[in-house]
Design an enzyme around this catalytic site. Structure first.
Site, short mmCIF file in Angstrom:
data_model
loop_
_atom_site.label_atom_id
_atom_site.label_comp_id
_atom_site.label_asym_id
_atom_site.label_seq_id
_atom_site.Cartn_x
_atom_site.Cartn_y
_atom_site.Cartn_z
CD1 TRP A 1 109.21 -37.81 -79.37
CD2 TRP A 1 107.70 -39.10 -78.57
NE1 TRP A 1 108.71 -38.75 -80.32
CE2 TRP A 1 107.85 -39.44 -79.72
CE3 TRP A 1 106.80 -39.76 -77.46
CZ2 TRP A 1 106.77 -40.38 -80.21
CZ3 TRP A 1 105.67 -40.64 -78.09
CH2 TRP A 1 105.89 -41.14 -79.30
CG ASP B 1 108.54 -43.16 -73.12
OD1 ASP B 1 109.00 -44.29 -73.38
OD2 ASP B 1 108.32 -42.26 -73.92
CB ALA C 1 111.18 -45.58 -76.39
CE LYS D 1 111.93 -45.82 -81.21
NZ LYS D 1 111.72 -44.65 -82.02
C1 LMR Z 1 111.45 -40.22 -82.82
O1 LMR Z 1 111.13 -39.22 -81.80
O2 LMR Z 1 111.58 -39.84 -83.99
C2 LMR Z 1 110.79 -41.58 -82.70
O3 LMR Z 1 110.45 -41.73 -81.28
C3 LMR Z 1 109.68 -41.80 -83.63
C4 LMR Z 1 108.57 -41.11 -83.58
O4 LMR Z 1 107.56 -41.54 -83.54
O5 LMR Z 1 108.58 -39.79 -83.37
#
Ligand code: LMR
Length: 395
Positions: free
Chosen positions: A130, A211, A213, A246
């Site tokens: 991410w 992590d 999420a 989420k």
């Molecule tokens: C995403 O990856 O779209 C989500 O985790 C929201 C974000 O804050 O980026």
């Protein structure tokens, strides 16, 4: 002084979501930010959350600060949700947690604690990960190493490459893992592979930092935490960043927790004190509303059952969408998209080039990240064919 500042580029995820919102094309398809959307393209409030909210509004008598570690009921609930009811570390008093502003707050506070313990720690992140992981953890001063993870050619995890790279992780290093529903690729480790990572952590002494999420949006609440729980059952120390954005739909309420599985009870107290000092330095006190709702739902049998059923419905819908999307893409393009059905959670890469992703945006108002990461939950019966035809055309 401030006038010398330059305009920053838009966030690669939030900037595209804003561009999509501003697009007036009635056929536009929003596959950008990771929020769950229903068949109407709306991000719904769970009925269990609405009910908890109603009860809270009736009973709430103060808006005084929460305790610095957050709502005790929430902390108990999130620990059990993530680690499992029968977690021996929990029973042994080896677990502590702090309620944080969302999963991002959890990542940040955990990073502060890691930095206090080992300022030279290297954080191993998956390639890709991410995009916010790096600035979030890096702003604390931690350094990064990358391990191979997603292989675009096979649309799956390059586990041999991952293991090879992680052989260089040593005691004092942190290995950041996605608990489930990998963001951005959707390709997860098998339980057997989690076992290999546990062996490596035992032998090499690195600390896993997980992590999680998207717990509950892959295969189910317990299934999605199975790898994490395996590590916790075998290792003295595991750090977890959990989010209720989420799985309880509490996005804007910023509800999360940094959970520390520690080597002993007294050590857990010291770690919590470090987390509290870090929180005081960064944002002082956690927000209340989301955690009070989540704590109530996780503690209440009826509300809990209602929430679990709703979450299961979302999970099933996402898995159904994965199947429909796979077949629609295969029908219009003739290419193999079986991987979409095998991957988990909200995200998958479609395997398009940046040029193709940009063309889809400009010519069809189909918004996905430049990496061709899509939010599968943005697909619905109305846009499925339109999306699949557009993708087939740019392929
Ligand atoms: C995403 O990856 O779209 C989500 O985790 C929201 C974000 O804050 O980026």
């Amino acid at each position: 002084m401030l006038e010398q500042l330059e305009q920053m580029p838009a966030d690669p995820i939030l900037g595209l979501a804003a561009a999509c919102r501003a697009d007036t094309n009635p056929d536009k398809v929003d596959l950008t930010v990771g929020i769950y959307m229903d068949e109407q393209g709306l991000c719904p409030v769970f009925a269990a959350v609405q009910e908890a909210q109603r009860l809270l509004a009736q009973e709430e008598t103060t808006k005084a600060y929460l305790p610095p570690a957050g709502d005790p009921l929430f902390n108990q609930g999130i620990q059990r949700l993530v680690l499992g009811e029968d977690c021996s570390a929990l029973a042994g008093g080896r677990v502590t947690s702090i309620q944080t502003p969302g999963g991002c707050g959890a990542l940040r506070i955990a990073a502060e604690v890691i930095h206090a313990a080992a300022p030279d720690a290297r954080v191993w992140v998956s390639d890709p990960t991410w995009p916010v992981h790096i600035p979030l953890l890096g702003s604390v001063g931690l350094a990064f190493q990358t391990y191979r993870y997603y292989e675009p050619l096979t649309h799956g995890v390059n586990f041999d490459g991952m293991v090879e790279d992680l052989k260089a992780a040593r005691a004092g290093d942190i290995v950041l893992l996605h608990g489930c529903c990998h963001n951005p690729c959707g390709a997860d480790l098998t339980l057997q592979q989690w076992g290999v990572i546990a062996d490596m952590a035992q032998q090499q002494g690195f600390t896993p930092f997980i992590d999680i999420a998207y717990q509950g949006l892959g295969d189910g609440l317990d299934e999605d935490a199975a790898g994490l729980r395996l590590l916790v059952s075998r290792l003295p120390e595991v750090i977890v960043a959990a989010s209720c954005s989420k799985n309880l739909g509490l996005y804007r309420e910023r509800t999360g927790a940094a959970i520390f599985v520690c080597s002993g009870e007294s050590n857990a107290n010291a770690i919590l004190s470090q987390a509290l000092v870090a929180a005081r330095r960064v944002y002082s006190m956690p927000p209340a509303h989301g955690a009070l709702l989540a704590g109530r739902i996780l503690a209440d049998e009826q509300l809990g059952a209602m929430w679990r059923a709703e979450l299961q419905g979302m999970c099933q819908r996402i898995n159904g969408l994965r199947s429909s999307l796979r077949h629609a893409l295969e029908r219009y393009s003739g290419a193999d998209f079986a991987f979409i059905e095998q991957e988990k959670g909200m995200f998958s890469f479609l395997g398009l080039s940046v040029e193709q992703a940009v063309r889809l945006r400009e010519e069809d108002a189909v918004y996905m990240l430049n990496s061709s990461r899509i939010n599968v939950a943005g697909v619905n019966a109305n846009n499925l064919d339109y999306l699949a035809k557009a993708v087939a055309r740019v392929l």
